[in-house]
Design an enzyme around this catalytic site. Structure first.
Site, short mmCIF file in Angstrom:
data_model
loop_
_atom_site.label_atom_id
_atom_site.label_comp_id
_atom_site.label_asym_id
_atom_site.label_seq_id
_atom_site.Cartn_x
_atom_site.Cartn_y
_atom_site.Cartn_z
N HIS A 211 -10.23 3.70 -5.35
CA HIS A 211 -9.98 2.31 -5.74
C HIS A 211 -9.32 1.53 -4.61
CE1 HIS A 211 -6.01 4.06 -6.11
NE2 HIS A 211 -5.49 2.85 -6.20
N ASP B 126 -6.16 -1.44 -4.48
CA ASP B 126 -5.10 -1.80 -5.42
C ASP B 126 -5.30 -3.19 -6.04
OD1 ASP B 126 -3.82 0.61 -5.18
OD2 ASP B 126 -2.64 -0.05 -3.45
N HIS C 231 -8.92 3.99 -1.50
CA HIS C 231 -8.16 5.22 -1.32
C HIS C 231 -8.16 6.06 -2.60
CE1 HIS C 231 -5.36 2.20 -2.82
NE2 HIS C 231 -4.63 3.18 -3.32
N ARG D 33 5.91 2.28 -3.45
CA ARG D 33 4.79 1.42 -3.01
C ARG D 33 5.14 -0.06 -3.15
NH1 ARG D 33 -0.86 1.46 -6.17
NH2 ARG D 33 -0.21 -0.58 -6.92
#
Ligand code: SIN
Length: 305
Positions: A111, A113, A280, A296
């Site tokens: 995907h 983000d 990723h 993150r």
């Protein structure tokens, strides 16, 4: 008074199409504007960059990544770091009641983000606090695939076919797919993940969006494939079977080894990826007592065109 530092740094390209190590920079210090501009240029050129041996507080990670733009606060409130709502905890650790302290399943599928938002994320930065190690082997790698290199390598006829097509990105689709994957894992005898599933209220804040299948990067102007197996529920206006077949073909193409860089983490890495140019996927090859703790931050992007 804060003094901005002006370090010399080096960029060492590692993957064929993406991935570079930047050394000689201490991200806990405020970078002067020129250095920051060169870091940003290296980042957009390489699509994924990482800095080893960083010692960052959450506030320093927030301050560095905020220089790229507005920071998102993830829809899953429960996984945000207390006192730093811009930080999403990505971890397999549990609190003393046995609940997940953060998102345990981030990156289960390929995907980019927040692709399900009208203004999907421009970039994300993951800071590794703890990395799982078993028998001396580092686990929990993250793989990245260049969607720009994958697009460039498509046959001309496929590029023509994709022109003007849109795909639907849906957080609800992702939630359901993820729930099914968890049930399947349980049925195989896997462990129970005490995950906070998004509530109906949270889902309502992220309605489905349609975005171009071929996206032009807002900074580099490179074209790339903007669809992913986690969030894309289908090709808009195309019969489901036909759309699913096209998606399967493109997903398989994007993750061909020549387009992929796989990152083996060390504690203290700050790694950034360009969500407009790369996808990723995490590797779940570890389990407690091997501990993985990552923070993150995610910078808001602009509507895809
Ligand atoms: C993510 O998908 O944001 C996290 C990836 C990882 O934990 O490796």
């Amino acid at each position: 008074m804060l003094t901005a530092t002006r370090p010399q740094f080096t960029i060492n390209r590692i993957g064929k199409h993406l991935g570079a190590e930047i050394s000689g920079i201490d991200l806990s210090q405020e970078l002067d504007d020129d250095t920051f501009a060169r870091v940003a240029e290296a980042f957009f050129d390489n699509e994924v960059v990482f800095f080893r041996n960083q010692k960052l507080t959450p506030a320093q990670q927030v301050a560095f990544t905020r220089r790229f733009g507005i920071l998102e606060q993830h829809v899953r409130k429960e996984s945000r770091l207390a006192g730093h709502p811009e930080i999403l905890i990505v971890s397999n650790l549990l609190d003393d009641k046995g609940n997940a302290i953060g998102s345990q399943d981030a990156g289960r599928f390929w995907h980019s983000d927040l692709s399900y938002k009208a203004e999907p994320s421009m970039l994300s930065a993951l800071y590794s606090v703890e990395v799982p190690i078993k028998d001396g082997r580092i686990l929990g790698d993250t793989s990245f695939a260049s969607t720009t290199a994958a697009y460039a390598a498509l046959p001309e006829a496929t590029k023509q076919r994709l022109q003007g097509l849109k795909n639907v990105h849906s957080y609800r689709y992702y939630r359901n797919k993820n729930a099914r994957a968890q049930e399947e894992e349980l049925a195989r005898g896997g462990r129970v993940i005490q995950e906070h599933m998004p509530t109906e209220e949270q889902l309502k804040t992220v309605p489905d969006v349609e975005t171009p299948v071929v996206r032009t990067h807002p900074v580099t102007k490179r074209k790339g494939l903007f669809l992913n197996e986690a969030h894309t529920s289908g090709i808009a206006g195309m019969p489901k079977a036909e759309g699913d077949a096209l998606l399967a073909e493109l997903y398989a193409h994007i993750i061909k080894p020549e387009f992929v860089y796989c990152h083996q983490w060390q504690a203290g890495d700050l790694l950034m990826w360009d969500n407009c140019a790369a996808q990723h996927k995490a590797t779940f090859d570890y389990d407690l007592p091997q501990r993985r703790l990552m923070y993150r931050t995610t910078v808001r992007g602009t509507a895809p065109f």
